[in-house]
Design an enzyme around this catalytic site. Structure first.
Site, PDB file in Angstrom:
ATOM      1  N   ASP A  73       2.077  -1.202   6.063  1.00  0.00           N
ATOM      2  CA  ASP A  73       1.551  -0.551   4.856  1.00  0.00           C
ATOM      3  C   ASP A  73       0.194  -1.132   4.450  1.00  0.00           C
ATOM      4  O   ASP A  73      -0.440  -0.612   3.524  1.00  0.00           O
ATOM      5  CB  ASP A  73       2.544  -0.700   3.691  1.00  0.00           C
ATOM      6  CG  ASP A  73       3.682   0.318   3.784  1.00  0.00           C
ATOM      7  OD1 ASP A  73       3.393   1.481   4.118  1.00  0.00           O
ATOM      8  OD2 ASP A  73       4.839  -0.056   3.532  1.00  0.00           O
ATOM      9  N   LYS A 121      10.548   8.318   7.159  1.00  0.00           N
ATOM     10  CA  LYS A 121       9.618   7.454   7.896  1.00  0.00           C
ATOM     11  C   LYS A 121      10.181   7.105   9.270  1.00  0.00           C
ATOM     12  O   LYS A 121       9.474   7.109  10.275  1.00  0.00           O
ATOM     13  CB  LYS A 121       9.353   6.162   7.093  1.00  0.00           C
ATOM     14  CG  LYS A 121       8.513   6.403   5.847  1.00  0.00           C
ATOM     15  CD  LYS A 121       8.458   5.170   4.952  1.00  0.00           C
ATOM     16  CE  LYS A 121       7.698   5.473   3.668  1.00  0.00           C
ATOM     17  NZ  LYS A 121       7.645   4.336   2.742  1.00  0.00           N
ATOM     18  N   GLN A 170      10.443  -0.911   1.517  1.00  0.00           N
ATOM     19  CA  GLN A 170      10.361   0.268   0.655  1.00  0.00           C
ATOM     20  C   GLN A 170      10.246  -0.145  -0.814  1.00  0.00           C
ATOM     21  O   GLN A 170      11.038  -0.942  -1.301  1.00  0.00           O
ATOM     22  CB  GLN A 170      11.601   1.155   0.882  1.00  0.00           C
ATOM     23  CG  GLN A 170      11.571   2.444   0.106  1.00  0.00           C
ATOM     24  CD  GLN A 170      10.399   3.349   0.499  1.00  0.00           C
ATOM     25  OE1 GLN A 170      10.078   3.495   1.680  1.00  0.00           O
ATOM     26  NE2 GLN A 170       9.739   3.935  -0.477  1.00  0.00           N
TER      27      GLN A 170
END
Ligand code: NDP
Length: 282
Positions: free
Chosen positions: A121, A54, A98
């Protein structure tokens, strides 16, 4: 007839190119470089690898990134304190935690601690709520990537019957809401759905986010339908999807797997980081 390939790698590449140009123009105009902060608790090799990937994707378009690690034994309070510090850091545009978090950490409390504008997210209840109200702010990466991919290939959605298999908060539910917003008529299925095959066969657009190897067989698919294969499964050391390879002969459009939804998800995280910076600082 073989289905049209919904090529996520190709579309993701064009997203990166566009973002690189936009970041370069911002920096040339004297604006700060966008910055993605990644929080990782513990040292799970798969999670380490995801975070590395990422950050690399962000950096390839000129977005800075940083790594913020806590030990496997960290408490909820410690993770929340780290997130709060990054929320308050003016230089951080976007923030990801994460998942999964170790069992002793209350993942819901951590997600709720995220600043909704930095939540790249799109998992914070504020962003999930906006999405369900039909006024999305930050859209979760996988669902947003799927809609972009379908849009790129001009797959008709308005008035069409969409069936989503899976109802998770990260894929199934939000992709259903985005399809609804695109004026599809949406059915959400799950492990208790009766006669799932018959429901799937009615779909003009079928999204599978289950996580079971080749679960969706060719006789589950309406001829000519668009089929989106979100699943990530392992078979003989290789990544495969939820959709059986023979579906390519039945569907009108099909995402390859790998190479369909995955690259779109990764590109959307980078785009959400850029958008978060612009939204917050103009
Ligand atoms: P979850 O495990 O959270 O959800 C799976 C869903 O599938 C649940 O709603 C479950 O139903 C449903 N399900 C399970 N078994 C069946 C069955 N036999 N029939 C019908 N429905 C069933 O997974 P996620 O949503 O997080 O992810 C789904 C898949 O997508 C995984 O393989 C994951 O790795 C992959 N993924 C891929 C991404 C990408 O970028 N390519 C991104 C995110 C996920 P119930 O709610 O009733 O339990």
């Amino acid at each position: 007839m073989s289905a049209i390939r919904l090529d996520g790698n190709r579309v993701a590449e064009s997203i990166y190119e566009e973002l690189a140009a936009r970041v370069a123009a911002r920096v040339a105009a004297g604006r700060p470089r966008p910055h993605l902060a990644a929080v990782l608790v513990g040292a799970d090799p798969a999670s380490l690898n995801y975070v590395r990937m990422k950050r690399r994707n962000a950096e390839r378009v000129g977005i800075e990134s940083s790594d913020h690690r806590l030990p496997e034994t960290a408490s909820t309070e410690e993770v929340v304190a780290l997130v709060s510090g990054l929320n308050a850091d003016e230089g951080v545009s976007g923030l990801l935690v994460q998942m999964p978090l170790p069992g002793q950490v209350d993942a819901e409390a951590v997600v709720e601690a995220l600043s909704p504008v930095k939540d790249v997210d799109g998992l914070h209840p504020f962003n999930a709520g906006r999405l369900s109200l039909g006024v999305p702010l930050v859209k979760p990466c996988t669902p947003a990537g799927i809609l972009l991919l379908l849009g790129h290939y001009q797959v008709p959605l308005e008035g069409r019957r969409a069936v989503v298999v899976g109802r998770s908060n990260i894929v199934g539910k939000p992709v259903s809401l985005l399809l609804l917003q695109a004026n599809a008529t949406v059915t959400i299925c799950h492990s208790r759905t009766a006669d799932l095959r018959a429901v799937c066969r009615e779909a003009d657009v079928l999204v599978s986010a289950v996580g079971k190897t080749f679960y969706i067989g060719p006789d589950w698919v309406k001829p000519g339908a668009a089929v989106v294969d979100v699943g990530v499964n392992r078979l003989d050391g290789k990544v495969v999807g939820d959709v059986h390879p023979d579906v390519v002969e039945i569907a009108g459009w099909l995402t390859p797997n790998p190479g369909g939804v995955g690259p779109m998800t990764r590109a959307l995280l980078v785009r959400n980081t850029y958008d978060a910076e612009v939204r917050r600082r103009g």
